[in-house]
Design an enzyme around this catalytic site. Structure first.
Site, PDB file in Angstrom:
ATOM      1  N   TYR A 146     -32.661  79.552  74.479  1.00 54.21           N
ATOM      2  CA  TYR A 146     -32.585  80.955  74.219  1.00 54.21           C
ATOM      3  C   TYR A 146     -31.584  81.361  73.336  1.00 54.21           C
ATOM      4  CZ  TYR A 146     -30.008  85.482  75.521  1.00 54.21           C
ATOM      5  OH  TYR A 146     -29.618  86.627  75.629  1.00 54.21           O
ATOM      6  N   LYS A 150     -32.066  83.603  69.746  1.00 51.98           N
ATOM      7  CA  LYS A 150     -31.440  84.838  69.327  1.00 51.98           C
ATOM      8  C   LYS A 150     -30.909  84.249  67.651  1.00 51.98           C
ATOM      9  CE  LYS A 150     -31.535  87.448  72.383  1.00 51.98           C
ATOM     10  NZ  LYS A 150     -32.155  88.663  72.567  1.00 51.98           N
TER      11      LYS A 150
HETATM   12  N1  LIG Z   1     -27.032  91.663  79.278  1.00 46.40           N
HETATM   13  C1  LIG Z   1     -26.250  90.936  78.789  1.00 46.40           C
HETATM   14  O1  LIG Z   1     -24.923  90.659  78.944  1.00 46.40           O
HETATM   15  C2  LIG Z   1     -26.722  90.570  77.383  1.00 46.40           C
HETATM   16  C3  LIG Z   1     -27.895  90.730  76.822  1.00 46.40           C
HETATM   17  N2  LIG Z   1     -28.227  90.427  75.818  1.00 46.40           N
HETATM   18  C4  LIG Z   1     -29.614  90.605  74.908  1.00 46.40           C
HETATM   19  O2  LIG Z   1     -29.756  92.109  75.410  1.00 46.40           O
HETATM   20  C5  LIG Z   1     -31.264  92.269  75.430  1.00 46.40           C
HETATM   21  C6  LIG Z   1     -31.507  92.968  76.884  1.00 46.40           C
HETATM   22  O3  LIG Z   1     -30.992  92.339  77.729  1.00 46.40           O
HETATM   23  P1  LIG Z   1     -30.713  92.842  79.262  1.00 46.40           P
HETATM   24  O4  LIG Z   1     -30.974  94.356  79.348  1.00 46.40           O
HETATM   25  O5  LIG Z   1     -29.577  92.235  79.686  1.00 46.40           O
HETATM   26  O6  LIG Z   1     -32.035  92.103  79.934  1.00 46.40           O
HETATM   27  P2  LIG Z   1     -33.047  93.064  81.211  1.00 46.40           P
HETATM   28  O7  LIG Z   1     -33.857  91.859  81.466  1.00 46.40           O
HETATM   29  O8  LIG Z   1     -32.310  93.932  81.991  1.00 46.40           O
HETATM   30  O9  LIG Z   1     -33.931  94.072  79.961  1.00 46.40           O
HETATM   31  C7  LIG Z   1     -34.727  93.351  79.221  1.00 46.40           C
HETATM   32  C8  LIG Z   1     -35.932  94.486  78.893  1.00 46.40           C
HETATM   33  O10 LIG Z   1     -37.098  94.025  78.028  1.00 46.40           O
HETATM   34  C9  LIG Z   1     -38.350  94.181  78.675  1.00 46.40           C
HETATM   35  N3  LIG Z   1     -39.125  93.169  78.117  1.00 46.40           N
HETATM   36  C10 LIG Z   1     -38.918  91.732  77.978  1.00 46.40           C
HETATM   37  N4  LIG Z   1     -39.980  91.150  77.243  1.00 46.40           N
HETATM   38  C11 LIG Z   1     -40.530  92.333  76.767  1.00 46.40           C
HETATM   39  C12 LIG Z   1     -41.785  92.358  75.887  1.00 46.40           C
HETATM   40  N5  LIG Z   1     -42.233  90.963  75.419  1.00 46.40           N
HETATM   41  N6  LIG Z   1     -42.305  93.364  75.368  1.00 46.40           N
HETATM   42  C13 LIG Z   1     -41.640  94.609  76.100  1.00 46.40           C
HETATM   43  N7  LIG Z   1     -40.757  94.651  76.931  1.00 46.40           N
HETATM   44  C14 LIG Z   1     -39.970  93.494  77.186  1.00 46.40           C
HETATM   45  C15 LIG Z   1     -37.939  93.811  80.074  1.00 46.40           C
HETATM   46  O11 LIG Z   1     -39.167  94.506  80.855  1.00 46.40           O
HETATM   47  C16 LIG Z   1     -36.776  94.515  80.482  1.00 46.40           C
HETATM   48  O12 LIG Z   1     -36.890  95.816  80.846  1.00 46.40           O
HETATM   49  C17 LIG Z   1     -31.943  90.966  75.606  1.00 46.40           C
HETATM   50  O13 LIG Z   1     -32.440  90.792  74.259  1.00 46.40           O
HETATM   51  C18 LIG Z   1     -30.809  90.092  75.663  1.00 46.40           C
HETATM   52  O14 LIG Z   1     -31.046  88.950  75.442  1.00 46.40           O
HETATM   53  C19 LIG Z   1     -27.494  89.697  74.739  1.00 46.40           C
HETATM   54  C20 LIG Z   1     -26.279  88.993  75.396  1.00 46.40           C
HETATM   55  C21 LIG Z   1     -25.751  89.691  76.402  1.00 46.40           C
HETATM   56  O1  LIG Z   2     -26.934  86.591  76.265  1.00 41.41           O
HETATM   57  C1  LIG Z   2     -26.683  86.816  77.495  1.00 41.41           C
HETATM   58  O2  LIG Z   2     -25.385  86.392  77.973  1.00 41.41           O
HETATM   59  C2  LIG Z   2     -24.876  86.726  79.312  1.00 41.41           C
HETATM   60  C3  LIG Z   2     -23.368  86.387  79.485  1.00 41.41           C
HETATM   61  O3  LIG Z   2     -23.866  84.756  79.475  1.00 41.41           O
HETATM   62  P1  LIG Z   2     -23.435  83.778  80.632  1.00 41.41           P
HETATM   63  O4  LIG Z   2     -24.220  82.309  80.504  1.00 41.41           O
HETATM   64  O5  LIG Z   2     -21.874  83.819  80.563  1.00 41.41           O
HETATM   65  O6  LIG Z   2     -23.822  84.586  81.919  1.00 41.41           O
HETATM   66  C4  LIG Z   2     -25.721  86.798  80.355  1.00 41.41           C
HETATM   67  O7  LIG Z   2     -25.351  87.107  81.500  1.00 41.41           O
HETATM   68  C5  LIG Z   2     -26.899  87.302  79.896  1.00 41.41           C
HETATM   69  O8  LIG Z   2     -28.006  87.281  80.897  1.00 41.41           O
HETATM   70  C6  LIG Z   2     -27.523  86.858  78.726  1.00 41.41           C
HETATM   71  O9  LIG Z   2     -28.454  87.754  78.153  1.00 41.41           O
END
Ligand SMILES: NC(=O)C1=CN([C@@H]2O[C@H](COP(=O)(O)OP(=O)(O)OC[C@H]3O[C@@H](n4cnc5c(N)ncnc54)[C@H](O)[C@@H]3O)[C@@H](O)[C@H]2O)C=CC1
Ligand SMILES: O=C1O[C@H](COP(=O)(O)O)[C@@H](O)[C@H](O)[C@H]1O
Length: 247
Positions: A146, A150
């Site tokens: 993953y 990124k």
């Molecule tokens: N939540 C966190 O703490 C962190 C999130 N991120 C990044 O932020 C972004 C959003 O993460 P979250 O909101 O937590 O995840 P999430 O899973 O809650 O939301 C991701 C959304 O993207 C949509 N999605 C996934 N693949 C898709 C595709 N091929 N086409 C269209 N839509 C698609 C899903 O349906 C979902 O609604 C991700 O790229 C994740 O890697 C990065 C670091 C930390």
């Molecule tokens: O990139 C992401 O990081 C957060 C934090 O990582 P974790 O391994 O400490 O949980 C993660 O919660 C999130 O799902 C992921 O998209």
């Protein structure tokens, strides 16, 4: 001034934080492969980011893209990150350039640099007496596939900036948790990003001027091993939350 913003992955957690704080601040077009289950502040496009024609259509008239869509699981398998995170991100950048979009903010991750957390450095790294700091100038060092995806997204942004002059900011998001910092999880507390700081940070990504940037997306936590200096200097980020001062 309000901007026309395309938010991919709008139905997810980061999308919820951004729209929760900024729904009335910009003109939104939302995109997700999951159909909407609630009201959203703008047109909702149901599409997969790997479908070039659908993504091209969604870019029409857009000034700024916040690209969140992807597989967020640190343990996600290669097939999924290759398709959703790498191929999908290339599609978004390509369509953005073709549509004349000005800026793309890419949701990168702490996992792009997770392998700096070596056995020798942890758990001290997560504690206040330790002064180790990553500032965004270091090379990516993923600890899982993953994180590799990124780092690839950041590199795609570099290419589309250098080749097509697209403004790109990569936000290495820490741990977004609603309401309070992660409980009993030192690493998560050091990289906590509150919902309101998340919304404010992406607002700055929409409004600020930049070329190509890598910044860390965390709150102003007492103990942090990610520097906020670049986000403050280039974007004007002013975080208000701190995991150490939260009840
Ligand atoms: N939540 C966190 O703490 C962190 C999130 N991120 C990044 O932020 C972004 C959003 O993460 P979250 O909101 O937590 O995840 P999430 O899973 O809650 O939301 C991701 C959304 O993207 C949509 N999605 C996934 N693949 C898709 C595709 N091929 N086409 C269209 N839509 C698609 C899903 O349906 C979902 O609604 C991700 O790229 C994740 O890697 C990065 C670091 C930390
Ligand atoms: O990139 C992401 O990081 C957060 C934090 O990582 P974790 O391994 O400490 O949980 C993660 O919660 C999130 O799902 C992921 O998209």
């Amino acid at each position: 001034m309000a901007q026309s913003v395309l938010l991919t992955g709008a139905a997810g957690r980061v999308g919820e934080a951004i729209l929760g704080g900024l729904a009335d601040e910009h003109e939104w077009r939302l995109l997700d492969r999951d159909p909407p289950t609630e009201d959203y502040p703008g047109e909702f496009v149901v599409a997969d980011i790997t479908e070039m024609e659908a993504v091209r259509e969604a870019m029409d008239g857009i000034d700024v893209v916040i690209h969140l869509a992807g597989d967020p699981r640190p343990e996600a398998p290669w097939d999924s990150v290759l398709t959703n995170n790498i191929d999908g991100t290339r599609t978004v950048f390509e369509a953005a350039v073709d549509a004349g979009v000005e800026k793309v903010a890419f949701a990168s991750s702490n996992h792009a640099v997770g392998a700096y957390e070596t056995e020798e450095r942890t758990p001290d790294l997560y504690r206040p007496h330790d002064d180790y700091l990553l500032d965004g100038t270091e090379l990516p060092r993923p600890g899982n596939l993953y994180g590799v995806s990124k780092a690839a997204g950041e590199t795609l942004g570099r290419y589309y900036h250098d080749e097509y002059d697209l403004s790109v900011v990569n936000v290495r998001i820490g741990n977004l948790t609603e309401g309070h910092p992660p409980i009993d999880y030192e690493r998560g507390q050091a990289m906590w990003l509150s919902y309101r700081d998340c919304a404010h940070l992406f607002d700055r990504c929409i409004r600020a001027d930049y070329e190509y940037e890598i910044v860390y997306g965390i709150s102003d936590n007492d103990r942090k091993y990610y520097s906020l200096e670049r986000a403050k200097e280039v974007l004007g980020y002013e975080p208000r939350d701190n995991s150490a001062r939260h009840d």
